[in-house]
Design an enzyme around this catalytic site. Structure first.
Site, PDB file in Angstrom:
ATOM      1  N   TYR A 165       0.823  -1.219   0.000  1.00 29.60           N
ATOM      2  CA  TYR A 165       0.000   0.000   0.000  1.00 29.60           C
ATOM      3  C   TYR A 165       0.852   1.262   0.000  1.00 29.60           C
ATOM      4  CZ  TYR A 165      -4.033  -2.961   0.229  1.00 29.60           C
ATOM      5  OH  TYR A 165      -4.999  -3.887  -0.117  1.00 29.60           O
ATOM      6  N   VAL A 185      -9.658   3.333  -4.221  1.00 31.54           N
ATOM      7  CA  VAL A 185      -9.105   3.842  -2.960  1.00 31.54           C
ATOM      8  C   VAL A 185      -8.218   5.060  -3.192  1.00 31.54           C
ATOM      9  CG1 VAL A 185      -9.289   1.630  -1.761  1.00 31.54           C
ATOM     10  CG2 VAL A 185      -7.219   2.119  -3.101  1.00 31.54           C
ATOM     11  N   ASP A 186      -8.103   5.490  -4.467  1.00 27.15           N
ATOM     12  CA  ASP A 186      -7.353   6.724  -4.747  1.00 27.15           C
ATOM     13  C   ASP A 186      -8.246   7.937  -4.485  1.00 27.15           C
ATOM     14  OD1 ASP A 186      -8.052   5.813  -8.068  1.00 27.15           O
ATOM     15  OD2 ASP A 186      -8.828   7.664  -7.194  1.00 27.15           O
ATOM     16  N   HIS A 228     -14.660   0.909  -0.502  1.00 28.75           N
ATOM     17  CA  HIS A 228     -13.523   0.008  -0.224  1.00 28.75           C
ATOM     18  C   HIS A 228     -12.395   0.704   0.536  1.00 28.75           C
ATOM     19  CE1 HIS A 228     -14.755  -2.810  -3.778  1.00 28.75           C
ATOM     20  NE2 HIS A 228     -15.525  -2.954  -2.735  1.00 28.75           N
ATOM     21  N   CYS A 232      -6.647   2.266  13.129  1.00 28.01           N
ATOM     22  CA  CYS A 232      -6.100   1.461  14.229  1.00 28.01           C
ATOM     23  C   CYS A 232      -6.979   0.228  14.402  1.00 28.01           C
ATOM     24  CB  CYS A 232      -6.060   2.255  15.535  1.00 28.01           C
ATOM     25  SG  CYS A 232      -5.510   1.237  16.925  1.00 28.01           S
ATOM     26  N   GLY A 267     -15.968   1.783 -15.668  1.00 30.94           N
ATOM     27  CA  GLY A 267     -14.631   1.236 -15.477  1.00 30.94           C
ATOM     28  C   GLY A 267     -14.532   0.148 -14.422  1.00 30.94           C
ATOM     29  N   ASN A 306     -17.491   1.428 -20.211  1.00 26.41           N
ATOM     30  CA  ASN A 306     -16.275   0.652 -19.987  1.00 26.41           C
ATOM     31  C   ASN A 306     -15.413   0.664 -21.250  1.00 26.41           C
ATOM     32  OD1 ASN A 306     -15.294  -0.802 -17.690  1.00 26.41           O
ATOM     33  ND2 ASN A 306     -15.330  -2.660 -18.932  1.00 26.41           N
ATOM     34  N   LEU A 307     -14.161   0.218 -21.102  1.00 29.31           N
ATOM     35  CA  LEU A 307     -13.272   0.181 -22.276  1.00 29.31           C
ATOM     36  C   LEU A 307     -13.878  -0.727 -23.347  1.00 29.31           C
ATOM     37  CD1 LEU A 307     -10.536   1.248 -23.244  1.00 29.31           C
ATOM     38  CD2 LEU A 307      -9.463  -0.811 -22.282  1.00 29.31           C
ATOM     39  N   GLU A 308     -14.412  -1.863 -22.889  1.00 33.85           N
ATOM     40  CA  GLU A 308     -15.071  -2.835 -23.779  1.00 33.85           C
ATOM     41  C   GLU A 308     -16.204  -3.509 -23.014  1.00 33.85           C
ATOM     42  OE1 GLU A 308     -11.400  -4.517 -24.423  1.00 33.85           O
ATOM     43  OE2 GLU A 308     -11.378  -5.635 -22.533  1.00 33.85           O
TER      44      GLU A 308
HETATM   45  N1  APR Z   1     -11.513   3.328 -19.602  1.00 32.19           N
HETATM   46  C1  APR Z   1     -12.619   2.616 -19.216  1.00 32.19           C
HETATM   47  N2  APR Z   1     -12.567   1.366 -18.678  1.00 32.19           N
HETATM   48  C2  APR Z   1     -11.340   0.809 -18.555  1.00 32.19           C
HETATM   49  C3  APR Z   1     -10.141   1.490 -18.958  1.00 32.19           C
HETATM   50  C4  APR Z   1     -10.273   2.807 -19.495  1.00 32.19           C
HETATM   51  N3  APR Z   1      -9.226   3.511 -19.895  1.00 32.19           N
HETATM   52  N4  APR Z   1      -9.075   0.659 -18.722  1.00 32.19           N
HETATM   53  C5  APR Z   1      -9.591  -0.491 -18.203  1.00 32.19           C
HETATM   54  N5  APR Z   1     -10.950  -0.408 -18.116  1.00 32.19           N
HETATM   55  C6  APR Z   1     -11.901  -1.418 -17.607  1.00 32.19           C
HETATM   56  C7  APR Z   1     -11.482  -2.854 -17.878  1.00 32.19           C
HETATM   57  O1  APR Z   1     -11.949  -3.295 -19.147  1.00 32.19           O
HETATM   58  C8  APR Z   1     -12.164  -3.606 -16.710  1.00 32.19           C
HETATM   59  O2  APR Z   1     -13.477  -3.993 -17.079  1.00 32.19           O
HETATM   60  O3  APR Z   1     -11.925  -1.276 -16.203  1.00 32.19           O
HETATM   61  C9  APR Z   1     -12.261  -2.535 -15.609  1.00 32.19           C
HETATM   62  C10 APR Z   1     -11.337  -2.750 -14.427  1.00 32.19           C
HETATM   63  O4  APR Z   1     -11.735  -3.938 -13.777  1.00 32.19           O
HETATM   64  P1  APR Z   1     -10.944  -4.454 -12.474  1.00 32.19           P
HETATM   65  O5  APR Z   1      -9.497  -4.385 -12.709  1.00 32.19           O
HETATM   66  O6  APR Z   1     -11.547  -5.756 -12.116  1.00 32.19           O
HETATM   67  O7  APR Z   1     -11.267  -3.325 -11.368  1.00 32.19           O
HETATM   68  P2  APR Z   1     -12.581  -3.156 -10.473  1.00 32.19           P
HETATM   69  O8  APR Z   1     -13.805  -3.646 -11.173  1.00 32.19           O
HETATM   70  O9  APR Z   1     -12.587  -1.754 -10.013  1.00 32.19           O
HETATM   71  O10 APR Z   1     -12.254  -4.121  -9.220  1.00 32.19           O
HETATM   72  C11 APR Z   1     -13.207  -4.201  -8.184  1.00 32.19           C
HETATM   73  O11 APR Z   1     -11.771  -5.615  -6.902  1.00 32.19           O
HETATM   74  O12 APR Z   1      -9.589  -5.967  -6.511  1.00 32.19           O
HETATM   75  C12 APR Z   1     -10.725  -5.541  -5.921  1.00 32.19           C
HETATM   76  O13 APR Z   1     -11.118  -3.990  -4.170  1.00 32.19           O
HETATM   77  C13 APR Z   1     -10.619  -4.096  -5.465  1.00 32.19           C
HETATM   78  O14 APR Z   1     -12.120  -2.247  -5.836  1.00 32.19           O
HETATM   79  C14 APR Z   1     -11.530  -3.364  -6.442  1.00 32.19           C
HETATM   80  C15 APR Z   1     -12.528  -4.422  -6.848  1.00 32.19           C
END
Ligand code: APR
Length: 230
Positions: free
Chosen positions: A53, A90-91, A106, A114, A172, A198-200
């Site tokens: 972290y 968490v940012d 989260h 603590c 995202g 989302n990206l896709e």
């Molecule tokens: N623009 C839009 N979407 C994007 C981009 C972008 N530039 N880049 C990546 N993505 C999409 C990916 O296609 C994917 O579907 O963002 C998603 C990220 O998915 P994860 O990595 O699984 O992240 P997230 O869904 O936030 O994870 C949920 O899991 O690990 C734990 O606690 C952690 O909060 C987190 C939770």
């Protein structure tokens, strides 16, 4: 006027240089989440978890919000009381983009907790296992992050706000992690309009009424402009 509920995930911060979790080279392809993101992992090796972290906190402090964060802040400012912004992230990029209210379900990298007395304070850039709690002086300091197997923060409030929404958007997120992944089913069951940005297309795309695909820094400002002109 719409009551908009927005859930964001790691994808919204990807273009700010903060890696996602499950994409190619994502954090969970490089780190064992059981060792760095579970209470058991923390008990077994708190120094390892703090280093993980500390690294993410440093990256967060060096990052800057992108056009997607800024567009959501604009929407919140122009629709006071009409937008609920819940993030799995968490940012602090939503806050730095000017979002007046963000619910971090989260936890937050910039927070310390603590584990002995529950006191919270702003995390130093580097945390260590023997950092004393400013309130009880015991060395039980952990990052203020919700780990796997723990209950996310402010769930009652989140579900209450979701129940009053007329539009539900996910930005995202892969929809892999519950309870956040279940919000779309909750929304659909209540007849709330739903959109995946989302990206896709994600694995749960069929649960959404609509999808908007491409980099968040392009899709989110476009989507927000559409809402503000409607
Ligand atoms: N623009 C839009 N979407 C994007 C981009 C972008 N530039 N880049 C990546 N993505 C999409 C990916 O296609 C994917 O579907 O963002 C998603 C990220 O998915 P994860 O990595 O699984 O992240 P997230 O869904 O936030 O994870 C949920 O899991 O690990 C734990 O606690 C952690 O909060 C987190 C939770």
């Amino acid at each position: 006027m719409d009551s908009i509920f927005i859930l964001t995930g790691a994808g919204i911060s990807a273009e700010s240089g903060l890696g996602t979790f499950r994409d190619k080279d994502g954090l969970w392809t490089r780190y064992d989440l059981r060792r760095v993101a579970t209470p058991e992992g923390f008990r077994a090796d708190p120094a390892l978890v703090h280093d993980f972290y500390n690294m993410r906190r440093r990256n967060c402090l060096e990052a800057a919000p992108n056009a997607a964060h800024e567009a959501l802040a604009r929407l919140q400012r122009q629709r006071p009381g009409g937008v609920t912004l819940v993030t799995q992230n968490v940012d602090d990029l939503h806050e730095r983009a000017g979002s007046p209210e963000v619910i971090h379900m989260h936890g937050e990298l910039l927070g310390a907790l603590c584990a002995a007395c529950g006191h919270r304070w702003r995390a130093p850039e580097r945390m260590a296992p023997d950092d004393p709690c400013p309130a009880c002086a015991r060395s039980a300091t952990r990052p203020d992050i919700v780990w796997f197997g723990e209950i996310p923060y402010r769930m009652d409030e989140i579900l209450e706000r979701l129940s009053r929404a007329t539009l539900f958007a996910v930005i995202g997120s892969s929809g892999e992690v519950y309870p956040a992944a279940g919000f779309v089913e909750e929304a659909a069951a209540r007849g709330i309009a739903t959109i995946e940005i989302n990206l896709e297309p994600g694995s749960r795309k069929d649960l959404f009424d609509r999808g908007l695909y491409g980099p968040a820094s392009e899709t989110v400002p476009r989507w927000v402009e559409g809402l503000l002109q409607a």
